[in-house]
Design a protein around this motif. Structure first.
Motif, short mmCIF file in Angstrom:
data_model
loop_
_atom_site.label_atom_id
_atom_site.label_comp_id
_atom_site.label_asym_id
_atom_site.label_seq_id
_atom_site.Cartn_x
_atom_site.Cartn_y
_atom_site.Cartn_z
N LEU A 144 5.86 16.30 -32.50
CA LEU A 144 5.16 17.56 -32.06
C LEU A 144 4.16 17.74 -32.89
O LEU A 144 3.13 18.27 -32.58
N GLY A 145 4.36 17.50 -34.36
CA GLY A 145 3.25 17.76 -35.31
C GLY A 145 2.07 16.95 -35.05
O GLY A 145 0.91 17.31 -34.83
N GLY A 146 2.34 15.63 -34.65
CA GLY A 146 1.37 14.80 -34.42
C GLY A 146 0.37 15.00 -33.00
O GLY A 146 -0.77 15.19 -33.13
N TRP A 147 1.38 15.43 -32.00
CA TRP A 147 0.64 15.69 -30.81
C TRP A 147 -0.45 16.95 -30.99
O TRP A 147 -1.61 17.13 -30.49
N LEU A 148 0.56 17.90 -31.87
CA LEU A 148 -0.50 19.32 -31.92
C LEU A 148 -1.49 19.04 -32.77
O LEU A 148 -2.61 19.75 -32.54
N THR A 149 -1.64 18.29 -33.79
CA THR A 149 -2.86 18.05 -34.66
C THR A 149 -3.75 17.14 -33.89
O THR A 149 -5.03 17.75 -34.01
N LEU A 150 -3.28 16.57 -33.08
CA LEU A 150 -4.28 15.90 -32.08
C LEU A 150 -4.96 16.84 -31.31
O LEU A 150 -6.28 17.17 -31.31
N ASP A 151 -4.39 17.80 -30.55
CA ASP A 151 -4.56 18.73 -29.87
C ASP A 151 -5.68 19.80 -30.56
O ASP A 151 -6.48 20.30 -29.79
N ASP A 152 -5.32 20.04 -31.80
CA ASP A 152 -6.04 21.03 -32.35
C ASP A 152 -7.74 20.87 -32.33
O ASP A 152 -8.49 21.67 -31.95
N TRP A 167 -8.42 15.92 -29.80
CA TRP A 167 -8.01 15.35 -28.40
C TRP A 167 -7.71 16.55 -27.54
O TRP A 167 -6.47 16.82 -27.84
N SER A 168 -8.30 16.72 -26.57
CA SER A 168 -8.00 17.90 -25.57
C SER A 168 -8.26 19.07 -25.66
O SER A 168 -8.60 20.29 -24.94
N GLN A 169 -7.98 19.78 -27.02
CA GLN A 169 -7.96 21.13 -27.44
C GLN A 169 -7.41 22.18 -26.43
O GLN A 169 -8.04 23.09 -25.77
N GLY A 191 -11.36 13.24 -25.92
CA GLY A 191 -11.17 12.91 -27.38
C GLY A 191 -12.56 12.78 -28.13
O GLY A 191 -12.99 12.14 -29.18
N LEU A 192 -13.60 13.46 -27.71
CA LEU A 192 -15.10 13.44 -28.00
C LEU A 192 -15.10 13.76 -29.43
O LEU A 192 -15.87 13.27 -30.57
N GLN A 222 -9.57 24.76 -18.54
CA GLN A 222 -10.58 24.07 -19.36
C GLN A 222 -10.57 22.44 -19.03
O GLN A 222 -11.67 21.84 -18.96
N PHE A 223 -9.55 21.91 -18.33
CA PHE A 223 -9.54 20.55 -17.97
C PHE A 223 -10.45 20.51 -16.67
O PHE A 223 -11.19 19.58 -16.65
#
Lengths: 244, 260
Positions: free
Chosen positions: A19-27, A30-32, B22-23, B152-153
């Motif tokens: 979860l930490g990995g995914w949410l850090t990417l999301d932050d 990636w994808s926000q 992933g910009l 947003q997507f």
């Protein structure tokens, strides 16, 4: 309660790391989607431990007080995502529940304030890691210059994905270490601190929502926001007074 | 004369959309989103027959400093792809046009997106989630964030095609008054919801004997409002928590509240 008493705990810790990995990417990377904002991140971490309300209780004051942090360009961003995931996971997986903060409105729980303080300090420390990671992206980016000479397009995407993997790793390991640190050291520390500090932790938990609201109003501009703020306040009070 | 340009096509559009999420993935302090932008653009380039010299020059055009708002970036990506498609089809494109469009439009979209998303929508969403959280509404919080995520997507998906369809005329999108109306509406909603959250908190605190005091809520609000005025700068939220701890320690001498 021992955090690693059973195989189930180990699995939950693994889930926290993912979860930490995914949410850090999301932050930012990636994808926000904003699932990485402190409130939903806390909720998701709470769900993993089977206690989403404790996740909300920790995530809400943090979310309010961090609303003024703008993750734009080179400005300060901290690392609240990993910090809140760690704080909620540490509380829930070590058997503490803070549901009463939401269920009965008992906001002044010392452990609540103490965990929020721990999360804030971890977020500050995490800021240094975020900066280090971004600096680590520079040599990766510079490797891309070779493509400007040989036209190898696959190298560009390879380098980009490596940067994303680095971010995921920071989040996953960060969440795991934060959970262990808070569960093994930070939470037990509260019990041995003077009563004055424990009381202050409780007061802190009650102060923070107001602080977050103050920060938000200041961002909007006091004069400009006053009519809308007053309208919202009146609507809430009317709902409570005449609502079901 | 150049051949007419068709749309992106569903498969290519999907691949571009996924890559565009992933910009910021390789954001770096030197050139910010440059690697991310090029990574998206190469999705299009890799579908063309291999031409080392063209690919080299293509990468050179997009490896400079670049930064914009990720939610609106696809307008620009679409427009740049249109420019490249026209170039590929033999149209005359002035030297440096791609860089000019990338930089000027990137800056405009960054400013617009930051106002709309970070200063407008985020506080509103936070306060909306706050109201639901105070009610213990787990599903509500997840649904609200989920709606934002889907929205947003959708915006990114539509922006890609719109940017491609408009090409250089994409500047009209930035100039559209709808954006500023949306920013104003989001800001007002945020201010209204901030008041609502304050009201619910105050009622909850006042209802509890012992922790009695909406006074602490007010003290926190005064701190949040007053500190930036006194210090003439805005502190990160994490630092505010530490400052609030100092205030809490002082208050603990006056207020023997809180159960262990």
């Amino acid at each position: 309660m021992d955090l690693l008493a059973s195989d189930g705990d180990l699995l939950r810790l693994l889930a926290v790391a993912l979860l930490g990995g995914w949410l850090t990417l999301d932050d930012t990377a990636w994808s926000q989607t904003w699932f990485s904002q402190p409130l939903p991140a806390g909720l998701l971490a709470g769900l993993i431990g089977g206690d989403p309300l404790t996740g909300l209780a920790i995530g809400l004051p943090l979310q309010l007080v961090l609303v003024g942090n703008l993750p734009v360009g080179q400005s300060f961003i901290g690392d609240p995502t990993v910090a809140v995931v760690g704080a909620v996971a540490a509380a829930v997986l070590s058997g503490h529940n803070l549901r009463s903060a939401l269920v009965t409105g008992e906001f002044g729980l010392p452990l609540l304030g103490w965990l929020i303080l721990g999360a804030a300090l971890l977020s500050l420390a995490g800021h240094l890691l975020v900066q280090a990671e971004r600096r680590a992206h520079v040599p990766l980016m510079l490797q891309g210059h070779r493509t400007l000479r040989d036209g190898d397009l696959s190298r560009i995407q390879r380098l980009h994905r490596r940067s994303l993997a680095l971010t995921f790793l920071r989040g996953a390991l960060g969440a795991l270490l934060a959970t262990l640190f808070l569960a093994r050291l930070w939470i037990p520390l509260l019990a041995v601190l003077p009563e004055r500090v424990q009381a202050a932790s409780g007061i802190l938990a009650v102060l923070l929502p107001g602080l977050g609201l103050g920060v938000t109003i200041e961002r909007y501009g006091v004069v400009r926001s006053l009519p809308w703020f007053a309208l919202g306040l009146a609507a809430a009070l009317a709902t409570v007074r005449w609502g079901p | 004369m150049s051949a007419p340009v068709k749309g992106l096509g569903l498969r290519l559009r999907w691949l571009l959309f996924v890559e565009s999420l992933g910009l910021q993935g390789s954001w770096n302090p030197q050139r910010m989103q440059n690697l991310g932008l090029l990574s998206i653009m190469t999705v299009w380039l890799r579908r063309l027959p291999r031409n080392v010299e063209r690919d080299r020059l293509f990468c050179r055009r997009y490896y400079e400093f670049f930064n914009t708002n990720p939610y609106l970036a696809n307008y620009l990506v679409g427009a740049l792809l249109r420019l490249e498609t026209e170039r590929e089809h033999g149209a005359e494109t002035p030297r440096g046009l791609a860089a000019t469009v990338r930089d000027s439009l990137g800056r405009s979209l960054a400013s617009l997106g930051d106002q709309l998303f970070w200063l407008g929508l985020r506080p509103a969403l936070v306060m909306g989630m706050g109201l639901l959280a105070l009610d213990g509404n787990v599903e509500g919080v997840l649904t609200l964030v989920g709606c934002f995520a889907l929205g947003q997507f959708l915006l990114r998906w539509l922006a890609l095609e719109r940017g491609y369809a408009l090409g250089m005329d994409v500047v009209e999108v930035v100039a559209h008054p709808l954006w500023h109306r949306a920013i104003a509406a989001a800001t007002r909603l945020g201010m209204f919801l901030t008041g609502a959250v304050a009201g619910v908190y105050a009622v909850r605190l006042l209802a509890l004997e012992g922790q009695g005091s909406g006074g602490l809520l007010a003290a926190g609000a005064a701190l949040g409002l007053g500190l930036p005025l006194v210090l003439r700068r805005r502190l990160p939220g994490e630092v505010l928590v530490v400052v609030a701890l100092v205030l809490a320690l002082i208050l603990s001498f006056a207020n023997p509240m809180v159960k262990g």
